[in-house]
Write a protein that holds these residues in place. Sequence first.
Motif, PDB file in Angstrom:
ATOM      1  N   HIS A  61      18.362   5.880 -33.621  1.00  0.00           N
ATOM      2  CA  HIS A  61      19.423   6.573 -32.857  1.00  0.00           C
ATOM      3  C   HIS A  61      19.061   8.052 -32.605  1.00  0.00           C
ATOM      4  CE1 HIS A  61      21.580   2.877 -33.776  1.00  0.00           C
ATOM      5  NE2 HIS A  61      21.206   3.067 -35.036  1.00  0.00           N
ATOM      6  N   GLU A  76      25.144   8.114 -38.640  1.00  0.00           N
ATOM      7  CA  GLU A  76      23.902   7.451 -39.041  1.00  0.00           C
ATOM      8  C   GLU A  76      22.664   8.204 -38.533  1.00  0.00           C
ATOM      9  OE1 GLU A  76      23.311   3.483 -37.477  1.00  0.00           O
ATOM     10  OE2 GLU A  76      21.296   3.445 -38.316  1.00  0.00           O
ATOM     11  N   HIS A 140      17.259   3.040 -40.694  1.00  0.00           N
ATOM     12  CA  HIS A 140      18.650   2.862 -40.249  1.00  0.00           C
ATOM     13  C   HIS A 140      19.603   2.799 -41.439  1.00  0.00           C
ATOM     14  CE1 HIS A 140      18.154   1.879 -35.899  1.00  0.00           C
ATOM     15  NE2 HIS A 140      16.893   1.744 -36.305  1.00  0.00           N
ATOM     16  N   GLN A 141      20.915   2.879 -41.125  1.00  0.00           N
ATOM     17  CA  GLN A 141      21.964   2.657 -42.133  1.00  0.00           C
ATOM     18  C   GLN A 141      22.863   1.566 -41.583  1.00  0.00           C
ATOM     19  OE1 GLN A 141      21.166   4.417 -44.790  1.00  0.00           O
ATOM     20  NE2 GLN A 141      19.696   5.521 -43.528  1.00  0.00           N
TER      21      GLN A 141
HETATM   22 ZN   LIG Z   1      21.064   1.926 -36.788  1.00  0.00          ZN
END
Ligand SMILES: [Zn+2]
Length: 252
Positions: A61, A76, A140-141
């Motif tokens: 992102h 995130e 990522h989260q």
């Molecule tokens: Zn993500």
Amino acid sequence: MHRNRILSTIFIITGLFLVFLMLFYLKEKEKPEEEIKQEEITEPEEKSIYEGAVVVVDPGHGGKDPGKVGTAGTLEKDINLLIAMELKPLLEEEGITVVMTREEDISLGNTEADNVKMEDLNERVRLIDGSGCHLAVSIHQNSFQDKSVAGPQVFYYEGSEGGETAANVMQQALNRELSVQSPRSIKANGDYWLLKKTKATLVIAECAFLSNPEEEKLLNEEAYRDRIALALKEGILKYLDVSFSSEENVIY
Ligand SMILES: [Zn+2]
């Protein structure tokens, strides 16, 4: 008489030489320990076994795309970038060449395009495949309706042998380093755009759940992010060890 003078001259010279040697020895012995240590440090270092390995670190992102949003408002994209920037020097210390997809809070590709998200993902694919990397790690989260769900989970492209190996060692490193109570298993996926489109070996590391208030709090602590970065580094080194040790043509 003449011979005696020559002999005594030789005797004096030898005597002076011995005194000089003794003084030199005593002076060396008196050298402070620190000075000696300094000399040892400046000796040329051994070449790292990971020299020549290329790893892409991809903080998911960024810019217009915040990714998942935590219950307390954590974005995130910010956590992903913080972990990635902590991981970068850890890998470089090992002699690995690190290619970052982003080092700032930005969207990639043409941000004026109709589908900004697609532009961003395609630019990541282009960067990853163009790097000639041995491994790419996308950070990522996660998020889930059930707030109690927690813990890291690593995804790989369905059918990718290298991806499965990398995901396995990465998952183990995360479980160990973060002392996960109920460890999750790696998961194959055939739909995620990055996994599907990149030719490189890629894993997606979902480090924690932003929907879990405790994990969201931990992700905001530098010490916890350091542990995640350390686990990702361990996983990457392990993958490089495993994937190249059995090959005849060692790439690096
Ligand atoms: Zn993500």
